[in-house]
Design a protein around this motif. Structure first.
Motif, PDB file in Angstrom:
ATOM      1  N   LYS A 177     -30.991  89.377 -13.650  1.00  0.00           N
ATOM      2  CA  LYS A 177     -31.501  90.305 -11.692  1.00  0.00           C
ATOM      3  C   LYS A 177     -32.629  91.075 -11.718  1.00  0.00           C
ATOM      4  O   LYS A 177     -33.226  90.506 -10.927  1.00  0.00           O
ATOM      5  CB  LYS A 177     -30.336  90.890 -11.342  1.00  0.00           C
ATOM      6  N   SER A 178     -32.771  92.018 -12.922  1.00  0.00           N
ATOM      7  CA  SER A 178     -33.739  92.779 -12.662  1.00  0.00           C
ATOM      8  C   SER A 178     -35.540  91.654 -12.672  1.00  0.00           C
ATOM      9  O   SER A 178     -35.983  91.878 -11.624  1.00  0.00           O
ATOM     10  CB  SER A 178     -33.974  93.913 -13.508  1.00  0.00           C
ATOM     11  N   VAL A 193     -35.192  82.663 -19.520  1.00  0.00           N
ATOM     12  CA  VAL A 193     -34.519  83.707 -18.551  1.00  0.00           C
ATOM     13  C   VAL A 193     -33.755  84.384 -17.525  1.00  0.00           C
ATOM     14  O   VAL A 193     -32.868  84.572 -17.026  1.00  0.00           O
ATOM     15  CB  VAL A 193     -35.369  85.815 -18.857  1.00  0.00           C
ATOM     16  N   TYR A 218     -39.949  85.063 -21.706  1.00  0.00           N
ATOM     17  CA  TYR A 218     -41.067  86.160 -22.249  1.00  0.00           C
ATOM     18  C   TYR A 218     -40.685  85.777 -23.003  1.00  0.00           C
ATOM     19  O   TYR A 218     -42.631  86.715 -23.087  1.00  0.00           O
ATOM     20  CB  TYR A 218     -40.617  87.030 -22.103  1.00  0.00           C
ATOM     21  N   GLU A 269     -30.534  98.148  -8.392  1.00  0.00           N
ATOM     22  CA  GLU A 269     -29.132  99.359  -8.207  1.00  0.00           C
ATOM     23  C   GLU A 269     -29.380 100.422  -7.906  1.00  0.00           C
ATOM     24  O   GLU A 269     -29.745 101.783  -8.876  1.00  0.00           O
ATOM     25  CB  GLU A 269     -29.105  99.086 -10.309  1.00  0.00           C
TER      26      GLU A 269
HETATM   27  N1  ATP Z   1     -40.274  93.175 -20.669  1.00  0.00           N
HETATM   28  C1  ATP Z   1     -39.102  92.005 -21.262  1.00  0.00           C
HETATM   29  N2  ATP Z   1     -39.666  91.202 -22.470  1.00  0.00           N
HETATM   30  C2  ATP Z   1     -38.368  90.267 -23.647  1.00  0.00           C
HETATM   31  N3  ATP Z   1     -37.208  90.182 -22.693  1.00  0.00           N
HETATM   32  C3  ATP Z   1     -37.103  90.700 -21.127  1.00  0.00           C
HETATM   33  C4  ATP Z   1     -37.922  91.446 -21.111  1.00  0.00           C
HETATM   34  N4  ATP Z   1     -37.435  92.296 -20.173  1.00  0.00           N
HETATM   35  C5  ATP Z   1     -36.487  91.668 -20.012  1.00  0.00           C
HETATM   36  N5  ATP Z   1     -36.164  90.982 -20.878  1.00  0.00           N
HETATM   37  C6  ATP Z   1     -34.758  90.425 -21.143  1.00  0.00           C
HETATM   38  O1  ATP Z   1     -34.222  89.685 -19.987  1.00  0.00           O
HETATM   39  C7  ATP Z   1     -33.208  88.967 -20.068  1.00  0.00           C
HETATM   40  C8  ATP Z   1     -32.832  89.725 -18.444  1.00  0.00           C
HETATM   41  O2  ATP Z   1     -32.907  90.851 -18.253  1.00  0.00           O
HETATM   42  P1  ATP Z   1     -32.968  91.206 -17.022  1.00  0.00           P
HETATM   43  O3  ATP Z   1     -33.355  93.334 -16.497  1.00  0.00           O
HETATM   44  O4  ATP Z   1     -33.690  91.160 -15.532  1.00  0.00           O
HETATM   45  O5  ATP Z   1     -31.315  92.362 -16.942  1.00  0.00           O
HETATM   46  P2  ATP Z   1     -30.638  92.385 -15.331  1.00  0.00           P
HETATM   47  O6  ATP Z   1     -29.581  91.200 -15.400  1.00  0.00           O
HETATM   48  O7  ATP Z   1     -31.462  93.271 -15.132  1.00  0.00           O
HETATM   49  O8  ATP Z   1     -29.406  93.825 -16.429  1.00  0.00           O
HETATM   50  P3  ATP Z   1     -28.886  95.350 -15.929  1.00  0.00           P
HETATM   51  O9  ATP Z   1     -27.583  94.768 -15.173  1.00  0.00           O
HETATM   52  O10 ATP Z   1     -28.490  95.413 -17.180  1.00  0.00           O
HETATM   53  O11 ATP Z   1     -30.193  95.595 -15.329  1.00  0.00           O
HETATM   54  C9  ATP Z   1     -32.269  90.188 -20.934  1.00  0.00           C
HETATM   55  O12 ATP Z   1     -32.273  89.457 -22.058  1.00  0.00           O
HETATM   56  C10 ATP Z   1     -33.376  90.613 -21.697  1.00  0.00           C
HETATM   57  O13 ATP Z   1     -33.523  90.958 -23.059  1.00  0.00           O
END
Ligand code: ATP
Ligand code: MG
Lengths: 376, 308
Positions: A43-44, A19, A13, A160
């Protein structure tokens, strides 16, 4: 039904921190593929890259064999269920469900027919005229599902979708989604941080940590032989018990905390490069030590905590300054504070290199019970 | 036994009334500050205006002769008041829809995620920080017949210059333009706030469904924004009916009463002609107009509004 292929995919990002790191995976068409990992592992982000809501920093994404890196979301022929459902609050359930058809300018009559079919399938017929805020969490979830499947997209992404529901409804919806996917035969990519969902729903699961793939495989294989200590800790509840061990090459065994020694096949010993290893064992493979047990694998502990769950009993104790768990079938009458003589089942151990964290020795006595048809 | 229950009941009701009294007392105490403020600055002036509208007054505004509905009959027949009503309605028509459409357009632009968009947000909302007097004076210069930048622009492309504030056909338009400019800051800010409250996931979901920009605007943005728009429309309407400052500075109601909006007309009636009775009658008339418009708006407009 389309396959989805990720080749060396990276995501950043801020142009500094990755990431998602070098993800390589092919999701077969018609597969129920589960992405699992702790919060914040990406994941997201990975799912949103597949959907086209987030750009891909490096690598290639192929959908149905065709490169799709720069395809807009609408051209990828997929549908998505968001974690908060993202239902349009000002529209009725019916309008929500038919939104995707209305965009494609399909005739109103056909829209209504399809909507009624799907509403029937998901038990939403009574609620079609309501606004989403007048629905319960489970009903909203089903509206989101209906909205996703009405367009007949060959790929469905879910982020989720069950995390806002209570435990009972979640168990019910798990089965419902799985059945629906089987019936429609769609390729489903399902994100969750709940390892029960991962274990019970997926054809295959992929464990992700800090943006890197830890292991991909059938849920049961991941459970039985986790590829590294992270997966061992993450999959399974309670988690696998882990401790460090030292390899003794002369005597062909591994000593654990100067107390136990595990005999090792000399052939296997040759594969171990590092003298320090991590040894893991699932809670159900710790047993009460019997009179004729091998003395070198039994140890005495004091019970800290006990949970009797009806069909099984969960025991917590401290061993060498870390919390260990044992899980036994049935209801056991044990007092907290009581001392017990336990032993490890030496055929159920996972052994990892301490440095590379690679699996060196898999458990050899995986118990699978097969039932032949017609005998039960 | 019977006695005991009777006794119990009695004490219970006693306690009940006592508690109710305590609740009332504290409720009144909490309400007191705003009740005092409202009474002094709202209810008393309203009552006094209503009272005065039935009297003939002297120069000091002391009620002398009770005349009943005569003041009302007089203003409803007076031609200048008819002109004033017409000008006010036209003014509302010029300012409210245009102002809100421009603000909505600017807010949609400023809601995009672009670099440096904060700069534009500040600029667009900045007219909120300018007082009516200051902005009216600025526009006075812009509209100046010979030195004004507007006429200079027209002259430079070869057109004939216009007497913006001095021509009966143009004066109301000019005041309307000034008013729109002044109101944009407020409407823009409120609408932008409304836009930012819309869940981003709704747009993502629509994008995956294949909805284009204008489809999203029509089916998601505008409905989700409807409470905000409703609020802005209501406030703008009321403001437009009550316009005074810019008229006073730009045109003083002229030329030939073409910008003599109701509030300005009331002001002249009371403080220039010292006709407090008819001025009060006009005020009551304006009050009823705004009341009716607002009620109608709530009745018919609110059906289309979606509240979360
Ligand atoms: N728009 C963004 N800008 C900057 N960093 C981001 C952005 N979206 C996510 N991140 C970072 O990317 C990393 C992964 O985020 P992500 O949302 O993919 O996690 P996740 O596995 O879905 O977690 P969760 O189970 O909590 O939903 C995190 O460290 C988050 O801070
Ligand atoms: Mg997430």
């Amino acid at each position: 039904m389309y396959s989805v292929e990720l080749i060396n995919v990276d995501k950043t990002y801020d142009n500094k921190q990755l990431v998602v790191k070098d993800v390589n995976i092919t999701i077969q068409s018609g597969e129920f593929f589960v992405l699992v990992g702790p919060s914040g592992c990406g994941k997201s982000t990975l799912l949103r890259m597949i959907a086209g809501l987030e750009g891909i920093s490096a690598g290639t994404l192929r959908i149905d064999g065709k490169k799709a890196n720069h395809l807009p979301p609408s051209k990828r022929e997929l549908s998505m269920v968001f974690q908060n459902y993202a239902l349009y609050p000002h529209m009725t359930v019916e309008d929500n469900i038919t939104f995707g058809l209305d965009v494609k300018k399909i005739r109103k009559k056909e829209q209504r027919k399809k909507c009624n079919d799907i509403a029937e399938m998901l038990g939403l017929t009574e609620y079609l005229k309501r606004k989403p805020r007048h629905l319960s969490g489970g009903q909203r979830q089903r509206v989101a599902l209906a909205r996703a499947i009405i367009t007949n997209s060959p790929i469905c992404l879910m982020d989720e979708p069950l995390s806002n529901l209570d435990a009972k409804l979640r168990a019910h919806m798990r089965a419902e989604i799985r059945e629906l996917q089987r019936k429609l035969g769609i390729t489903l990519i399902y994100v969750t941080h709940d390892q029960v969902e991962a274990m019970t729903m997926g054809d295959r699961i992929m464990v992700l940590n800090e943006g890197e793939i830890q292991q991909v495989g059938k849920p049961i294989d991941v459970y039985n032989s986790p590829a590294n200590p992270f997966v061992a800790k993450f999959i399974g509840s309670p988690p696998m018990n882990l401790t460090t061990g030292l390899v003794n090459r002369e005597k062909h065994h591994i000593t654990l905390q100067d107390q136990l020694s595990i005999p090792i096949d000399p052939m296997v010993l040759n594969n171990i490069e590092n003298n320090k290893v991590i040894v893991g064992i699932r809670p159900e493979n710790i047993e009460i030590s019997s009179a004729n047990s091998q003395a070198n694998l039994s140890f005495e502990v004091k019970i800290d905590h006990l949970e009797i769950l009806g069909t099984e009993t969960l025991i917590k104790f401290k061993w060498n300054n870390s919390d260990w768990y044992a899980k036994w079938h049935g209801q056991w009458n044990i007092d907290v504070g009581q001392s017990l003589q336990l032993q490890l089942d030496k055929d159920s151990l996972c052994i990892y290199d301490e440095h590379t964290e690679k699996l060196i020795v898999k458990p050899s006595n995986i118990q699978k019970q097969n039932v032949r048809e017609g005998i039960i | 036994m019977k006695n005991a229950t009777a006794f119990q009941e009695k004490t219970l009701t006693q306690i009940d009334t006592k508690w109710r009294f305590v609740h009332w007392r504290s409720a009144i105490l909490y309400l007191l500050p705003s009740m005092i403020l409202f009474s002094v600055f709202l209810f008393y002036p309203l009552g006094k205006t209503l009272y005065l509208s039935f009297f003939l007054t002297d120069q000091q505004g002391v009620a002398n002769v009770f005349v009943g509905w005569e003041n009302y009959q007089y203003i409803l027949q007076a031609e200048s008041f008819h002109k004033s009503i017409k000008a006010t309605l036209l003014f509302v028509l010029y300012t409210v829809p245009t102002g809100i459409l421009i603000s909505l357009f600017l807010a949609l632009l400023a809601n995009e995620k672009l670099k440096g968009v904060g700069f534009f947000r500040t600029i667009y909302s900045s007219t909120m920080g300018v007082s009516v007097a200051a902005s009216a004076v600025v526009w006075l210069f812009i509209f100046h017949p010979s030195m004004g930048i507007l006429n200079q622009l027209i002259a430079s492309v070869g057109g004939t210059s216009i007497d913006w504030l001095l021509h009966p056909d143009w004066a109301l338009v000019s005041v309307a333009v000034t008013t729109i400019w002044m109101n944009i800051g407020f409407s823009f800010l409120i609408i932008l706030g409304g836009l930012q409250n819309v869940d981003e996931h709704l747009y993502e979901s629509a994008k995956i469904s294949g909805a284009g920009y204008f489809y999203q605007l029509r089916r998601i943005t505008i409905p989700m924004l409807s409470p905000t728009l409703f609020f802005v429309v209501t406030v703008s309407l009321i403001n437009a009916f009550q316009t005074f400052g810019q008229v006073d500075i730009l045109t003083q109601g002229g030329p030939s009463e073409s910008t003599n909006l109701i509030v300005y007309s009331i002001y002249r009636e009371a403080f220039v002609n010292y006709q407090f009775g008819t001025a009060s009658a006009q005020s009551i008339f304006l009050f009823l107009c705004i009341l009716i418009v607002t009620i109608l708006q709530f009745k018919f407009g609110e059906r289309k509004v979606h509240y979360q």
